[in-house]
Write a protein that holds these residues in place. Structure first.
Motif, mmCIF file in Angstrom:
data_model
loop_
_atom_site.group_PDB
_atom_site.id
_atom_site.type_symbol
_atom_site.label_atom_id
_atom_site.label_comp_id
_atom_site.label_asym_id
_atom_site.label_seq_id
_atom_site.Cartn_x
_atom_site.Cartn_y
_atom_site.Cartn_z
ATOM 1 N N UNK A 1 55.182 -59.814 49.496
ATOM 2 C CA UNK A 1 54.035 -60.694 49.761
ATOM 3 C C UNK A 1 54.563 -62.041 50.230
ATOM 4 N N UNK A 2 53.825 -62.687 51.098
ATOM 5 C CA UNK A 2 54.293 -63.964 51.657
ATOM 6 C C UNK A 2 55.011 -63.779 52.984
ATOM 7 N N UNK A 3 55.336 -62.509 53.315
ATOM 8 C CA UNK A 3 55.999 -62.243 54.602
ATOM 9 C C UNK A 3 55.143 -61.367 55.510
ATOM 10 N N UNK A 4 54.091 -60.799 54.951
ATOM 11 C CA UNK A 4 53.272 -59.832 55.694
ATOM 12 C C UNK A 4 52.768 -60.413 57.011
ATOM 13 N N UNK A 5 52.224 -61.632 56.961
ATOM 14 C CA UNK A 5 51.611 -62.194 58.176
ATOM 15 C C UNK A 5 52.644 -62.646 59.210
ATOM 16 N N UNK A 6 53.914 -62.746 58.799
ATOM 17 C CA UNK A 6 54.943 -63.253 59.721
ATOM 18 C C UNK A 6 55.858 -62.181 60.286
ATOM 19 N N UNK A 7 55.903 -61.013 59.657
ATOM 20 C CA UNK A 7 56.945 -60.041 59.994
ATOM 21 C C UNK A 7 56.856 -59.551 61.442
ATOM 22 N N UNK A 8 55.647 -59.321 61.945
ATOM 23 C CA UNK A 8 55.529 -58.836 63.341
ATOM 24 C C UNK A 8 56.055 -59.868 64.321
ATOM 25 N N UNK A 9 55.722 -61.132 64.097
ATOM 26 C CA UNK A 9 56.224 -62.198 64.981
ATOM 27 C C UNK A 9 57.751 -62.262 64.894
ATOM 28 N N UNK A 10 58.275 -62.064 63.691
ATOM 29 C CA UNK A 10 59.730 -62.029 63.508
ATOM 30 C C UNK A 10 60.373 -60.951 64.351
ATOM 31 N N UNK A 11 59.749 -59.765 64.373
ATOM 32 C CA UNK A 11 60.285 -58.651 65.167
ATOM 33 C C UNK A 11 60.210 -58.977 66.658
ATOM 34 N N UNK A 12 59.113 -59.584 67.092
ATOM 35 C CA UNK A 12 58.984 -59.988 68.505
ATOM 36 C C UNK A 12 60.093 -60.983 68.898
#
Length: 302
Positions: A258-269
């Protein structure tokens, strides 16, 4: 000095390390998402809520790992560099917890992260002469090109938190990252090197999460000793994006925390964009980063 305590307060994560200087080994560690950069893009300030989360994390971790915050070597990075109220926030942390944070610039952040990665590459018995190191942070992204005992570093002012807060449309995000790829290519071109001779090494939360998922781990069963040295390729990144797009929030939370869910896709991009900018097919993932570098640096000073 036999042991040091290092604290790395990033734009999203709060990380503590108790480190054995004599044997260069980790004694204990603590990680927590504190979301310090929440709302920073819109307000220019570190919010009161984020400050309280940091104070709580310092208090809780000091009890859990049995350290005195006054004696810890504490650094903080991009979010504090950007915030208008950074001085008063750091005074507040000092007053409430005794932890004295130093804002380090991109160059020092790169130097310390590189120090940790060099130690890690030797530990993993991997080539450590020529490599490009990527460190994706919450508020900035560092790229370091290491050639034997010399290195060139550049801190790019975008990260997973700031880009997530800036773009809610993936098409616009990709357009922005295409411009960033040009910036990265320009930086590499100034160095006049043959990138084919350089390994691509990546550290920080996004690469380690992708490596963990590839190994069949989740957030609650994360084994850094297995993650260290894992090879991640573009196919792994695309599979993770597919997985995140087609999974429930609960499933993604189990995978990334939790706390990373909203950021992980942008991180992968972002990770994908760097692969493309460097024209690389795979990268070596390491869990070691800034806080390990802060600890090792302190051991060497003493």
């Amino acid at each position: 000095m036999e042991k040091v305590v290092a604290i790395d307060l990033g734009s999203n994560s709060f990380r503590v390390l108790v480190y054995d200087c004599l044997n260069h080994k980790i004694i204990s560690e603590f990680n927590q998402v504190v979301g310090m950069a929440d709302g920073l893009v819109d307000t220019g300030n570190i919010s009161k809520e984020a400050q309280e989360r940091v104070v709580e994390a310092i208090s809780y971790s000091s009890e859990k790992l049995n350290y005195n915050p006054k004696e810890a070597v504490c650094v903080t990075t991009a979010a504090m560099r950007m915030a208008n109220n950074s001085n008063e926030v750091l005074q507040y942390f000092l007053r409430k917890t005794g932890a004295k944070f130093k804002i380090i610039d991109g160059k020092e952040e790169a130097r310390l992260t590189l120090l940790a990665v060099k130690y890690a590459l030797k530990r993993e018995k991997l080539k450590s002469e020529k490599f490009v190191l990527l460190d994706i942070g919450g508020g900035s992204t560092e790229i370091i090109v290491n050639t034997k005992n010399d290195y060139k570093a550049h801190s790019f002012n975008f990260g997973i938190v700031t880009l997530t807060q800036k773009f809610d449309d993936y098409k616009l995000l990709e357009e922005s990252l295409n411009l960033r790829k040009k910036e990265i290519s320009n930086f590499i071109n100034t160095l006049q090197i043959d990138l084919k001779e350089y390994n691509f090494v990546a550290t920080a939360g996004t690469p380690t999460t992708i490596a963990a998922i590839k190994l069949g781990q989740d957030f609650f069963h994360y084994d850094k000793s297995l993650v260290n040295g894992t090879i991640v390729d573009l196919n792994d990144l695309n599979e993770c994006l597919e997985l995140f797009r087609n999974s429930s929030k609960q499933t993604i939370t189990n995978l990334v925390g939790s706390g990373r869910v909203e950021f992980i896709e942008v991180g992968v991009y972002i990770y994908k964009a760097i692969f493309e900018a460097l024209n690389k097919k795979e990268s070596i993932v390491l869990d070691d980063g800034l806080r390990e570098g802060v600890a090792i640096n302190q051991c060497l000073i003493k």
